[in-house]
Design an enzyme around this catalytic site. Structure first.
Site, PDB file in Angstrom:
ATOM      1  N   GLU A  33       0.863  -1.171   0.000  1.00 54.80           N
ATOM      2  CA  GLU A  33       0.000   0.000   0.000  1.00 54.80           C
ATOM      3  C   GLU A  33       0.904   1.227   0.000  1.00 54.80           C
ATOM      4  OE1 GLU A  33      -2.591  -0.220   3.360  1.00 54.80           O
ATOM      5  OE2 GLU A  33      -3.763  -1.887   2.540  1.00 54.80           O
ATOM      6  N   GLN A  51      -3.357  16.761  -4.640  1.00 47.40           N
ATOM      7  CA  GLN A  51      -2.788  16.673  -5.984  1.00 47.40           C
ATOM      8  C   GLN A  51      -1.640  15.668  -5.982  1.00 47.40           C
ATOM      9  OE1 GLN A  51      -2.114  20.450  -7.992  1.00 47.40           O
ATOM     10  NE2 GLN A  51      -0.254  19.685  -8.942  1.00 47.40           N
ATOM     11  N   ASP A  52      -1.569  14.838  -7.036  1.00 49.37           N
ATOM     12  CA  ASP A  52      -0.462  13.903  -7.245  1.00 49.37           C
ATOM     13  C   ASP A  52       0.334  14.339  -8.471  1.00 49.37           C
ATOM     14  OD1 ASP A  52      -1.512  12.456  -5.168  1.00 49.37           O
ATOM     15  OD2 ASP A  52      -1.565  10.549  -6.244  1.00 49.37           O
ATOM     16  N   ASN A  53       1.665  14.307  -8.353  1.00 49.47           N
ATOM     17  CA  ASN A  53       2.553  14.673  -9.458  1.00 49.47           C
ATOM     18  C   ASN A  53       3.546  13.559  -9.719  1.00 49.47           C
ATOM     19  OD1 ASN A  53       1.341  17.255  -9.490  1.00 49.47           O
ATOM     20  ND2 ASN A  53       2.841  18.064  -8.060  1.00 49.47           N
ATOM     21  N   HIS A  66      13.439  24.128  -4.239  1.00 48.34           N
ATOM     22  CA  HIS A  66      12.214  24.876  -4.510  1.00 48.34           C
ATOM     23  C   HIS A  66      11.339  25.014  -3.264  1.00 48.34           C
ATOM     24  CE1 HIS A  66      12.660  23.117  -8.831  1.00 48.34           C
ATOM     25  NE2 HIS A  66      13.421  24.175  -8.658  1.00 48.34           N
ATOM     26  N   LYS A  75       4.636  17.771   1.075  1.00 46.55           N
ATOM     27  CA  LYS A  75       4.847  16.792   0.004  1.00 46.55           C
ATOM     28  C   LYS A  75       5.213  15.429   0.584  1.00 46.55           C
ATOM     29  CE  LYS A  75       6.685  20.308  -3.179  1.00 46.55           C
ATOM     30  NZ  LYS A  75       6.875  21.435  -2.244  1.00 46.55           N
ATOM     31  N   HIS A 122      12.761  22.137  -1.065  1.00 48.44           N
ATOM     32  CA  HIS A 122      12.901  20.734  -1.441  1.00 48.44           C
ATOM     33  C   HIS A 122      13.681  20.612  -2.746  1.00 48.44           C
ATOM     34  CE1 HIS A 122      11.249  17.186  -3.746  1.00 48.44           C
ATOM     35  NE2 HIS A 122      11.764  16.605  -2.678  1.00 48.44           N
ATOM     36  N   TYR A 135       4.967  12.318  -6.160  1.00 49.14           N
ATOM     37  CA  TYR A 135       4.692  12.969  -4.889  1.00 49.14           C
ATOM     38  C   TYR A 135       3.263  13.476  -4.797  1.00 49.14           C
ATOM     39  CZ  TYR A 135       6.129  17.248  -7.463  1.00 49.14           C
ATOM     40  OH  TYR A 135       6.277  18.263  -8.388  1.00 49.14           O
ATOM     41  N   LYS A 189      16.793  28.183 -14.626  1.00 51.48           N
ATOM     42  CA  LYS A 189      16.205  28.851 -13.464  1.00 51.48           C
ATOM     43  C   LYS A 189      16.913  28.433 -12.179  1.00 51.48           C
ATOM     44  CE  LYS A 189      12.183  27.398 -12.255  1.00 51.48           C
ATOM     45  NZ  LYS A 189      10.716  27.157 -12.246  1.00 51.48           N
TER      46      LYS A 189
END
Length: 202
Positions: A33, A51-53, A66, A75, A122, A135, A189
């Site tokens: 899991e 939200q999932d990225n 960041h 996160k 992070h 994440y 950046k």
């Protein structure tokens, strides 16, 4: 507790958690899991994810450091392919560990997860040929809200593993390589962020 083991306040920094899921495996493969709200609440982790990225990066890519300015995100990060060295830096001005960092290697083999609460910067360095990074976030992405810190700021002093190079006073990747000769790879950046003392003037 259920299907997870939680190391709280990892590295002595309040709020950081390293989470190890229970993996059920045999000759056919494995099952685990990756997230169970009941187990998280039982462990005292009550955050709500919205939200999932997922990202894919090649060896030598460093993303970060960041943070979000007005809409901070917690996160829960993990790696599903390859390996990365993942880092959090405490940016909470009222924290006893302000400016301190902690890092953990996340791999598809160890299946560890790293929870980084709101108020941290992070970043991660890819150590394998390819890494797929997933994440969950406690707030949505807000365009224009991103800030950053120099990944090699000597005041923070992150010890990135397998990385060789000499600090030249900027966040440039020039002159940095991994031990096998792979060049460090940062976005334009991320090579322009400033250090901690020039970004935050408390």
């Amino acid at each position: 507790m259920g299907q997870i083991k939680v190391e709280k306040n990892a590295g002595g920094i309040e709020g950081l958690c390293v989470i190890e899921p229970t993996v059920h495996g045999d000759a056919r493969g494995y099952f685990m899991e990756t997230y169970n709200q009941k187990d998280m609440i039982e462990a005292g982790l009550t955050m709500n994810f919205v939200q999932d990225n997922q990202s894919s990066s090649t060896k030598g890519v460093l993303r970060g450091l960041h943070f979000q300015k007005e809409f901070p995100q917690g996160k829960l990060v993990r790696v599903v392919k390859g390996s990365v060295f993942d880092v959090a830096v405490d940016l909470r001005s009222d924290s006893k560990t302000y400016g301190k960092w902690f890092g953990v290697e996340l791999t598809e083999e160890n299946k560890k997860q790293f929870y980084i609460p709101e108020g941290f910067a992070h970043g991660f360095l890819v150590l394998s040929d390819i890494a797929e990074f997933c994440y969950k976030c406690t707030d949505f992405y807000h365009p224009g809200d991103e800030g950053g810190l120099a990944w090699n700021d000597p005041k923070i002093g992150i010890k990135w593993p397998k990385l060789i190079g000499t600090y030249n006073g900027t966040a440039s990747s020039e002159g940095y390589v991994l031990e096998d000769g792979t060049a460090l790879n940062l976005s334009d950046k991320d090579q322009k962020w400033l250090g901690l003392k020039d970004t935050f003037k408390f």
